[in-house]
Design an enzyme around this catalytic site. Structure first.
Site, PDB file in Angstrom:
ATOM      1  N   PRO A   2     -55.027 -13.300  42.709  1.00 44.02           N
ATOM      2  CG  PRO A   2     -55.535 -11.052  42.490  1.00 44.02           C
ATOM      3  CD  PRO A   2     -54.869 -12.182  41.778  1.00 44.02           C
ATOM      4  CD  GLU A   3     -56.742 -18.029  46.399  1.00 43.51           C
ATOM      5  OE1 GLU A   3     -57.651 -18.863  46.504  1.00 43.51           O
ATOM      6  OE2 GLU A   3     -55.578 -18.335  46.079  1.00 43.51           O
ATOM      7  CE  LYS A  51     -59.275 -17.371  41.289  1.00 43.62           C
ATOM      8  NZ  LYS A  51     -58.034 -18.107  40.978  1.00 43.62           N
ATOM      9  NE  ARG A 262     -52.720 -22.784  37.793  1.00 42.16           N
ATOM     10  CZ  ARG A 262     -53.684 -21.869  37.743  1.00 42.16           C
ATOM     11  NH1 ARG A 262     -53.822 -21.036  38.756  1.00 42.16           N
ATOM     12  NH2 ARG A 262     -54.488 -21.791  36.717  1.00 42.16           N
TER      13      ARG A 262
END
Length: 276
Positions: A2-3, A51, A262
């Site tokens: 999650p950002e 976060k 990533r």
């Protein structure tokens, strides 16, 4: 993962469901805190930092959680069935007379003294969604990004010690908007680009913080054009599809040391700089 905008929305919903009410039931399903009982204590607020989620509780306590890759907090009405995963994935239950918050697959869950919150988040850079965001925090974030000139800009943006709240989605989108590849060393950015990167990151997270249909391609207040009904992002998740600027196929690769996935997306025509 999650950002920052997703975590902000989770905190907002948890705050609305829990704050100002005493807990009627508490169950922390991690060995270190399994015997901790917060029943009867009032939840004072739920605040995000980057976060991280900080639920502050009466008596000088804070329940600190981090969602990482697939953790989530779900909120249910009384007697509503819990949905979010099998029961063995539940790590926390916070209940009051009106709602139940259930934390699924939380890789980080700890109960600490509120005065010790810096031990959990003190190492982080400026929070892009901080209520006090302004030039001082923006300038600090820019200095952090430029501290290691030979570091790839994508990796520098993801490092929460530089600036808190950016994940893989915004990393790719920010580099596209700046017209540089994520592998370009930050020391090779044009002088005005670092400030624009940070300012754009703040603007995009702020625009998307209270919505679930994240977009970077159109203003928040504008209707989404029919021809772009699935193009809410410029490059992220669009491997092999045409660039919205030049129609060149978008490319994808992993960035980093390989210790975790990533996914990185970029346009080889619009973005200048090295590739991996």
């Amino acid at each position: 993962m999650p950002e920052g905008d997703t975590v902000w929305l989770a905190a907002h919903r948890l705050h609305a469901a829990l704050a100002g009410r005493p807990l009627t039931h508490c169950d922390l399903r991690v060995p270190r805190f399994a015997t901790s009982d917060l029943t009867g204590r009032e939840v004072l607020d739920v605040t995000p930092y980057g976060k991280h989620l900080l639920a502050r509780i009466e008596g000088g306590l804070t329940l600190h959680s981090h969602l990482r890759m697939d953790g989530s907090w779900r909120i249910f009405a009384p007697h509503e069935p819990w949905r979010g995963g099998p029961s063995h994935q539940i790590r926390a239950v916070l209940q009051n007379a009106d709602a139940t918050a259930v934390g699924y697959r939380l890789p980080v869950l700890e109960l600490l003294h509120t005065a010790d919150e810096p031990k959990a988040v003190g190492h982080l850079g400026p929070d892009l969604l901080s209520p006090s965001w302004g030039e001082p925090l923006q300038d600090e974030a820019v200095r952090n990004l430029l501290a290691v000139p030979d570091r790839a800009v994508g990796e520098a943006l993801l490092d929460q010690r530089n600036v808190a709240g950016i994940g893989n989605v915004y990393k790719s989108e920010l580099c596209f908007l700046a017209r540089v590849t994520p592998w370009l060393p930050v020391g090779e950015l044009a002088p005005d680009v670092p400030v624009r990167l940070v300012a754009t990151a703040h603007r995009l997270l702020d625009v998307n913080k209270d919505r679930t249909d994240r977009t970077t391609t159109v203003p928040r207040t504008a209707p989404l054009p029919r021809r772009m009904s699935t193009d809410r992002l410029y490059v992220y998740g669009r491997e092999s599809r045409p660039c919205l600027r030049c129609a060149t196929p978008i490319r994808k690769a992993d960035q980093g040391d390989g210790s975790r996935e990533r996914p990185t997306y970029w346009c080889p025509n619009c973005q200048a700089g090295p590739i991996s």
